[in-house]
Design a protein around this motif. Structure first.
Motif, PDB file in Angstrom:
ATOM      1  N   ASP A 379      51.223  42.527  41.373  1.00  0.00           N
ATOM      2  CA  ASP A 379      50.206  41.796  40.611  1.00  0.00           C
ATOM      3  C   ASP A 379      50.429  40.285  40.706  1.00  0.00           C
ATOM      4  N   ASP A 397      37.144  42.120  37.630  1.00  0.00           N
ATOM      5  CA  ASP A 397      38.504  42.231  38.158  1.00  0.00           C
ATOM      6  C   ASP A 397      39.526  42.263  37.007  1.00  0.00           C
ATOM      7  N   LYS A 401      42.071  45.355  36.227  1.00  0.00           N
ATOM      8  CA  LYS A 401      43.529  45.186  36.129  1.00  0.00           C
ATOM      9  C   LYS A 401      44.053  45.533  34.731  1.00  0.00           C
TER      10      LYS A 401
END
Ligand code: FAD
Length: 415
Positions: A379, A397, A401
């Motif tokens: 990440d 996004d 995540k």
């Protein structure tokens, strides 16, 4: 001096990470001239991150994390002058003076001299109980002095202090960390993460005392007696000082190069003298991603700046445009930080700091400017790419995540 200006090639002062990597990159980039590396240490170039971690804790005899095996250096034609200090630069004759040897001529000179650990004068009376950690030799000496049941004070709750604290706790020493600021890692992490890392250490039996400094020290019964500025005393077997370092920029300063808490370089690693370059911990660059002058002290920076200098010297100039990134390993935690962790705009997080794969995004003007992750290197790599590309954030996004706006109290949010 024989050959001056004709056969002279690249001379690199500093045989550490950035110096060694520059030499290797030069050859890989097709540089055919001579490459000479001058290093005070007797070791060939090696990586330093293991020094505060596996070198201290491994049950096997530690080996050094060399950048390349020595035969490889011979194969690619890099000449090392180990155990040799460069003492001055003569910009007129383009040569470097060496301690106890003839000067060495250069066509291009690279300064990769790193840092020297900051010292504490008040500890002089107990000098035999004091340790610093920069080299493999320092680490071996420290390793032999961290004994089970011994008591150790680490001065400075920065990265090195806390990594050594974690290693020493693992070795069953009694560990106290003294920090002058009001929290650990105050220059690197926001306060809620400082508090969390302090708890991690406390759970491992490490005592962290913040807002305190050593006022005086004396030898007492074969130990060091430290007088703390709150009036208390600590009697300890060993004191490791980890309060940062000062850039080794003396050669550059005396040669009249631009200095600003390190050697100032442009986007290609070039100093104010076009034939002299600098890379690694000693170099101060203008970071194009953040638009600020920065001196970085990290493994990645040594790699990136070595590549930047070598590519320029190989005739393929690639301007520097990296996002600062570092990691630290403490206990079984891998913490990585990219960019700047500030709370100028909304912050997003996934999970809680104590949980695996914790991730936080820090924004400013609706752009990602920094990220911190615990146990989620991938990440952080992606975050670095986003920041490098301008930091544009995509709401879907964020959701994908699992990042949600900070749920914490305003006090935590603001810190
Ligand atoms: P160095 O590797 O220090 O090399 C400089 C060399 O120049 C030294 O060998 C020095 O002796 C030599 N030298 C200086 N002056 C002269 C002279 N006049 N003549 C000849 N030689 C000279 N970074 C991370 O990102 N993550 C980590 O987990 C991490 N852990 C670390 C743990 C420790 C204990 C240390 C010390 C550093 C750690 N780092 C970490 C930082 C990283 O190792 C450094 O940023 C990197 O080594 C910098 O490389 P450099 O070549 O600039 O300096």
């Amino acid at each position: 001096m024989a050959g001056l200006g004709k056969t002279a090639g690249v001379v690199i002062v500093g045989g550490g990470h950035a110096g060694g990597r520059t030499a290797e990159r030069l050859r890989h980039g097709g540089f055919v001239g001579s490459i000479d590396v001058i290093g005070i240490e007797k070791e060939l170039p090696y990586e330093r991150p293991p020094l505060s971690k596996s070198v201290l804790t491994s049950t096997e005899t530690p080996t050094n994390a060399y950048l390349l095996p020595s035969a490889k250096w011979t194969e690619i034609g890099v000449t090392f002058h180990t155990g040799v200090e460069a003492t001055a630069i003569d910009r007129q004759t383009k040569s470097v003076a060496l301690e106890g040897r003839n000067p060495l001529a250069y066509r291009k000179l690279v300064l990769a001299t790193g840092l020297s650990p900051r010292r504490i004068a008040t500890l002089e009376p107990v000098a035999d109980r004091i340790a610093y950690l920069r080299s493999f030799e320092d680490a071996l000496s420290l390793r032999s002095r961290i004994l089970p049941g011994s008591s150790i004070v680490l001065v400075g709750a920065g990265l090195i202090g806390l990594e050594v604290a974690a290693s020493a706790a693992k070795l069953d020493a009694h560990v106290t960390v003294l920090e002058a600021a009001d929290r650990p890692l105050s220059r690197l992490l926001p306060s809620y993460l400082s508090q969390w890392i302090a708890q991690v250490h406390e759970r491992a039996g490490v005592r962290i005392l913040c807002g305190r400094q050593i006022a005086a020290a004396e030898s007492l019964g074969g130990r060091a007696c430290l007088h703390i500025d709150d009036g208390s005393q600590l009697q300890v077997d060993l004191v490791l000082v980890g309060i940062g370092g000062t850039p080794n920029d003396r050669l550059a300063r005396e040669a009249g190069l631009d200095i600003d808490n390190g050697i100032v370089v442009n986007a290609f690693g070039q100093t104010s003298d076009p034939d002299i370059f600098a890379a690694g911990d000693v170099a101060v660059h203008e970071n194009p991603v953040f638009g600020r002058r920065w001196r970085l002290e990290s493994w990645k920076n040594a790699e990136d700046q070595a590549a930047m200098v070598a590519s320029y010297l190989c005739g393929q100039p690639t301007p520097y445009g990296e996002v600062p990134w570092f990691w630290t390993d403490q206990y079984d935690l891998n913490i990585q930080v990219a960019g700047l962790l500030s709370a100028g705009g909304p912050t997003y997080e996934r999970g809680k700091p104590g949980e695996r794969a914790y991730l936080a995004y820090f924004t400013e003007a609706e752009r990602l400017i920094g990220a911190v992750g615990v146990g989620c290197g991938r990440d952080i790599r992606i975050a670095r790419e986003i920041i490098k590309a301008g930091g544009k954030l995509d709401a879907t996004d964020l959701v994908r995540k699992g990042l949600a706006p900070f749920s914490a109290s305003p006090a935590r949010r603001a810190s």
